[in-house]
Each structure stands twice: as structure tokens, then as C-alpha cells.
Design a protein around this motif. Sequence first.
Motif, PDB file in Angstrom:
ATOM      1  N   MET A  83      22.806  -2.375 -42.443  1.00  0.00           N
ATOM      2  CA  MET A  83      22.373  -3.861 -41.946  1.00  0.00           C
ATOM      3  C   MET A  83      23.514  -4.190 -40.943  1.00  0.00           C
ATOM      4  SD  MET A  83      19.265  -4.095 -42.816  1.00  0.00           S
ATOM      5  CE  MET A  83      19.217  -5.679 -41.834  1.00  0.00           C
ATOM      6  N   GLY A  84      24.747  -3.971 -41.525  1.00  0.00           N
ATOM      7  CA  GLY A  84      25.894  -4.349 -40.559  1.00  0.00           C
ATOM      8  C   GLY A  84      25.866  -3.868 -39.190  1.00  0.00           C
ATOM      9  N   ALA A  85      25.683  -2.532 -39.041  1.00  0.00           N
ATOM     10  CA  ALA A  85      25.471  -1.923 -37.784  1.00  0.00           C
ATOM     11  C   ALA A  85      24.243  -2.547 -36.951  1.00  0.00           C
ATOM     12  CB  ALA A  85      25.249  -0.556 -37.780  1.00  0.00           C
ATOM     13  N   LEU A  86      23.173  -2.875 -37.611  1.00  0.00           N
ATOM     14  CA  LEU A  86      21.900  -3.727 -36.922  1.00  0.00           C
ATOM     15  C   LEU A  86      22.196  -4.983 -36.495  1.00  0.00           C
ATOM     16  CD1 LEU A  86      18.860  -1.945 -38.722  1.00  0.00           C
ATOM     17  CD2 LEU A  86      19.746  -1.280 -36.648  1.00  0.00           C
ATOM     18  N   MET A  87      22.929  -5.622 -37.528  1.00  0.00           N
ATOM     19  CA  MET A  87      23.328  -6.976 -37.030  1.00  0.00           C
ATOM     20  C   MET A  87      24.229  -6.870 -35.721  1.00  0.00           C
ATOM     21  SD  MET A  87      22.567 -10.018 -38.266  1.00  0.00           S
ATOM     22  CE  MET A  87      22.099  -9.753 -39.897  1.00  0.00           C
ATOM     23  N   ASP A  88      25.089  -6.048 -35.735  1.00  0.00           N
ATOM     24  CA  ASP A  88      25.924  -6.029 -34.839  1.00  0.00           C
ATOM     25  C   ASP A  88      25.165  -5.711 -33.351  1.00  0.00           C
ATOM     26  OD1 ASP A  88      28.584  -5.780 -33.440  1.00  0.00           O
ATOM     27  OD2 ASP A  88      28.513  -3.602 -33.342  1.00  0.00           O
ATOM     28  N   ALA A  89      24.409  -4.755 -33.511  1.00  0.00           N
ATOM     29  CA  ALA A  89      23.716  -4.408 -32.201  1.00  0.00           C
ATOM     30  C   ALA A  89      22.750  -5.764 -31.741  1.00  0.00           C
ATOM     31  CB  ALA A  89      22.769  -3.091 -32.602  1.00  0.00           C
ATOM     32  N   THR A 113      10.263  -5.333 -31.098  1.00  0.00           N
ATOM     33  CA  THR A 113      10.514  -4.148 -30.548  1.00  0.00           C
ATOM     34  C   THR A 113      11.631  -3.804 -31.133  1.00  0.00           C
ATOM     35  OG1 THR A 113       9.476  -4.928 -28.361  1.00  0.00           O
ATOM     36  CG2 THR A 113      11.124  -2.961 -28.416  1.00  0.00           C
ATOM     37  N   PHE A 114      12.792  -4.360 -31.419  1.00  0.00           N
ATOM     38  CA  PHE A 114      14.170  -3.981 -31.953  1.00  0.00           C
ATOM     39  C   PHE A 114      13.880  -3.456 -33.466  1.00  0.00           C
ATOM     40  CE2 PHE A 114      17.880  -4.699 -34.515  1.00  0.00           C
ATOM     41  CZ  PHE A 114      18.875  -4.322 -33.934  1.00  0.00           C
ATOM     42  N   VAL A 115      13.167  -4.028 -34.043  1.00  0.00           N
ATOM     43  CA  VAL A 115      12.779  -3.656 -35.518  1.00  0.00           C
ATOM     44  C   VAL A 115      11.948  -2.321 -35.641  1.00  0.00           C
ATOM     45  CG1 VAL A 115      11.474  -3.987 -37.784  1.00  0.00           C
ATOM     46  CG2 VAL A 115      12.828  -5.794 -36.445  1.00  0.00           C
ATOM     47  N   ARG A 116      11.004  -2.200 -34.631  1.00  0.00           N
ATOM     48  CA  ARG A 116      10.315  -1.023 -34.615  1.00  0.00           C
ATOM     49  C   ARG A 116      11.194   0.275 -34.034  1.00  0.00           C
ATOM     50  NH1 ARG A 116       6.827  -2.684 -31.602  1.00  0.00           N
ATOM     51  NH2 ARG A 116       7.459  -1.932 -29.485  1.00  0.00           N
ATOM     52  N   LEU A 117      11.930  -0.050 -33.248  1.00  0.00           N
ATOM     53  CA  LEU A 117      12.773   1.063 -32.717  1.00  0.00           C
ATOM     54  C   LEU A 117      13.877   1.562 -33.729  1.00  0.00           C
ATOM     55  CD1 LEU A 117      13.763  -0.116 -29.125  1.00  0.00           C
ATOM     56  CD2 LEU A 117      12.240   1.727 -29.761  1.00  0.00           C
ATOM     57  N   ALA A 118      14.375   0.523 -34.320  1.00  0.00           N
ATOM     58  CA  ALA A 118      15.279   0.885 -35.577  1.00  0.00           C
ATOM     59  C   ALA A 118      14.530   1.784 -36.697  1.00  0.00           C
ATOM     60  CB  ALA A 118      15.897  -0.543 -36.164  1.00  0.00           C
ATOM     61  N   VAL A 119      13.606   1.163 -37.167  1.00  0.00           N
ATOM     62  CA  VAL A 119      12.608   1.973 -38.193  1.00  0.00           C
ATOM     63  C   VAL A 119      12.464   3.459 -37.774  1.00  0.00           C
ATOM     64  CG1 VAL A 119      10.552   1.821 -39.496  1.00  0.00           C
ATOM     65  CG2 VAL A 119      12.041  -0.316 -39.055  1.00  0.00           C
ATOM     66  N   GLY A 120      11.831   3.471 -36.433  1.00  0.00           N
ATOM     67  CA  GLY A 120      11.625   4.643 -35.940  1.00  0.00           C
ATOM     68  C   GLY A 120      12.655   5.760 -35.700  1.00  0.00           C
ATOM     69  N   VAL A 156      14.818  -2.827 -43.246  1.00  0.00           N
ATOM     70  CA  VAL A 156      14.821  -3.443 -41.921  1.00  0.00           C
ATOM     71  C   VAL A 156      13.652  -4.483 -41.672  1.00  0.00           C
ATOM     72  CG1 VAL A 156      14.866  -2.903 -39.462  1.00  0.00           C
ATOM     73  CG2 VAL A 156      16.062  -1.274 -40.946  1.00  0.00           C
ATOM     74  N   GLU A 157      12.648  -3.940 -42.085  1.00  0.00           N
ATOM     75  CA  GLU A 157      11.475  -5.107 -41.795  1.00  0.00           C
ATOM     76  C   GLU A 157      11.707  -6.326 -42.538  1.00  0.00           C
ATOM     77  OE1 GLU A 157       8.815  -4.748 -39.962  1.00  0.00           O
ATOM     78  OE2 GLU A 157       8.532  -2.595 -39.550  1.00  0.00           O
ATOM     79  N   HIS A 158      12.116  -6.082 -43.827  1.00  0.00           N
ATOM     80  CA  HIS A 158      12.504  -7.185 -44.469  1.00  0.00           C
ATOM     81  C   HIS A 158      13.453  -8.376 -44.063  1.00  0.00           C
ATOM     82  CE1 HIS A 158      12.807  -9.836 -48.256  1.00  0.00           C
ATOM     83  NE2 HIS A 158      14.167  -9.437 -48.330  1.00  0.00           N
ATOM     84  N   TYR A 159      14.189  -7.752 -43.333  1.00  0.00           N
ATOM     85  CA  TYR A 159      15.463  -8.780 -42.697  1.00  0.00           C
ATOM     86  C   TYR A 159      15.022  -9.173 -41.194  1.00  0.00           C
ATOM     87  CZ  TYR A 159      18.167  -8.176 -46.845  1.00  0.00           C
ATOM     88  OH  TYR A 159      18.743  -8.444 -48.250  1.00  0.00           O
ATOM     89  N   ASP A 187       7.579   2.357 -48.677  1.00  0.00           N
ATOM     90  CA  ASP A 187       7.418   0.919 -48.425  1.00  0.00           C
ATOM     91  C   ASP A 187       8.935   0.339 -49.164  1.00  0.00           C
ATOM     92  OD1 ASP A 187       5.038   0.800 -47.701  1.00  0.00           O
ATOM     93  OD2 ASP A 187       3.879   0.532 -49.560  1.00  0.00           O
ATOM     94  N   ASN A 188       9.726   1.229 -50.053  1.00  0.00           N
ATOM     95  CA  ASN A 188      10.914   0.535 -50.363  1.00  0.00           C
ATOM     96  C   ASN A 188      12.091   1.339 -49.998  1.00  0.00           C
ATOM     97  OD1 ASN A 188      10.174  -0.867 -52.752  1.00  0.00           O
ATOM     98  ND2 ASN A 188       8.826   0.822 -53.236  1.00  0.00           N
TER      99      ASN A 188
END
Length: 292
Positions: free
Chosen positions: A67-73, A40-47, A21-24, A14-15
Motif C-alpha cells: 500500500m505504501g508503494a501504491l500510495m506513492d504511485a 483504472t488505477f485500481v484495476r491495473l494494480a490488481v491485475g 487494494v479494492e478496499h482502499y 476475496d481476502n
Amino acid sequence: MTDNTVSNAVAVRDNGPGAMVEHYRNDLAMVMPSHVKPDTFVRLAVGVLRRDKNLALAAQNNPAALMGALMDAAQLGLTPGTEQYYLVPRKQKGRLEIQGIRGYQGEIELIYRAGAVSSVIVEVVRQADTFRYSPGRDERPEHEIDWDAEDRGELRLVYAYAVMKDGATSKVVVLNRAQVMKAKAMSQGSDSAYSPWQKHEEAMWMKTAAHRLTKWVPTSAEYMREQLRAQAEVAAEQRPAVGTSAPQAPMPAPASVEDDEDEGPIEGEVVDDEPAAREWPAAAQPGAGARQ
């Protein structure tokens, strides 16, 4: 398993990076193109973070880099943790951090998404292949492969070009090994054991050629919006006013896409304006925004 062990595992989950990723989720959703589904994006990133312990450790070491990489994607509308957009750990100041790297499928996806091309061709040439192409003489590259050969040999060349919706053909980009190795040397962390240059060498050769091709073809959805806007303006100008019988003006020829003079071919790159093309499936295979 004791109750304390279960509680500790839940707390870590949870932390951890996945929870962040879920939080943002909403922040990521705000920058995504309309065709991308935030859930879908968040689920794949968390996975992908949960499947790869090195990525999870890198994310914990520097959450901002994750988060910088995920924001870019998200801004590019590419799927993280796939050949559209790699998430890789790399050592920075003695510890692992996450780096985002656009893959060859991501480059092709961005070209298709602009809506200006009908097909994109990106291929590697190996030592045992026959490859012939002379700009200004040949309409397109001739690439012959012996598919029965057990070993086609080392990677030798890579080429890319696109066929536009109106039938015109983009410039042909051809890179040799020395040029690809120069691009590799400029890529951050390419010598790392985690880098896609080490694990997916052929894909990164293709990504390099596809990335060079983006200098010569539209890669933004803004291009399609501009085309639609221009078409609407032309249609409005041709529509006669009520109560008049003024003839319609002839429709102007479509505006050509100008090459960016500041982003010309790299030294020694082979390009040509008018080669014909052989078709590739018109859908970019889903499934690394990239830094070089």
C-alpha cells in the motif's frame, strides 16, 4: 473441481492483496491527481498482482509495503506495474516484500505534466555509436547510430535534455558508466534478480539521466498553476478602471525558472545551459516515483 476447492479459491481471491487494494480504493483516490481515474488505477494494480505470483506473495508478506508503494504511485499519478512505476519484489529480512520504483517513462511523464516543456530527449549511447558533445562549444549533442549494425556494443553513456515551451533549452545531462553504476549501487535491491536494473538495464540508465534532468526543469503541476495565477494577476493589473483611460502598463518578461542550488549536478556530470535540441514526440510514452 469440487465445491470446496471453488469456495477456497474464492476466499483467497476475496481476502488476498487484490481485495485489499479494492478496499482502499477511496484512500488512493484522495491523493491522485485529477487526471487519474481511480477505477483504472485500481484495476491495473490488481491485475499486476494477479499475474505475478512473486508480487502476490510479497504483497501477502507485507501488505503495508504494497500500500505504501501504491500510495506513492497514486500521489505521483503514475501507472503501477508499468515502465512508469515498477512494482518489484525484493528480499527484506529473509522474505519478499514489494518495492515501488519510478521508471524512466514516469520521470518523463512528470516533466511533461508540469506543462513547461515541449519535448524531452533521453538516449543511451553504445560502444559502436559516435557521440560528440562539448559544453560551451556545441549547441547540442551529436549522436550517430548505425542502425544496420547487428550489435551496437555495451552501454557507454546516457544523456537527457528538454526543450522548453518558449524555445529555450534546458541543461544537457550526460552520464558515463561509472556515474550510472554509482546510482545503481545507491538503489535499494538493485542486485536482486527481480530488480529492473537486472531485467531492464537500458531503461534504468535512461531513468537515471531523466531523474538528473528533473533538477533543471519543472516537474510539478503546481508550476503550471503558478504560471496561470501570475498571468491572471498581470491581466488584472493591466485592465483599466471603469471610467478611466489610463494606459496599460507593459507586460513584464516571463519569470525564469531558477535552478535549485541545493540540487546541483552530481560529481563529473556534464551540463550546459544553451544547447539546441532535436525533437522527440511531445507526449511522454505512458506506460518507474522512483527511489535511487
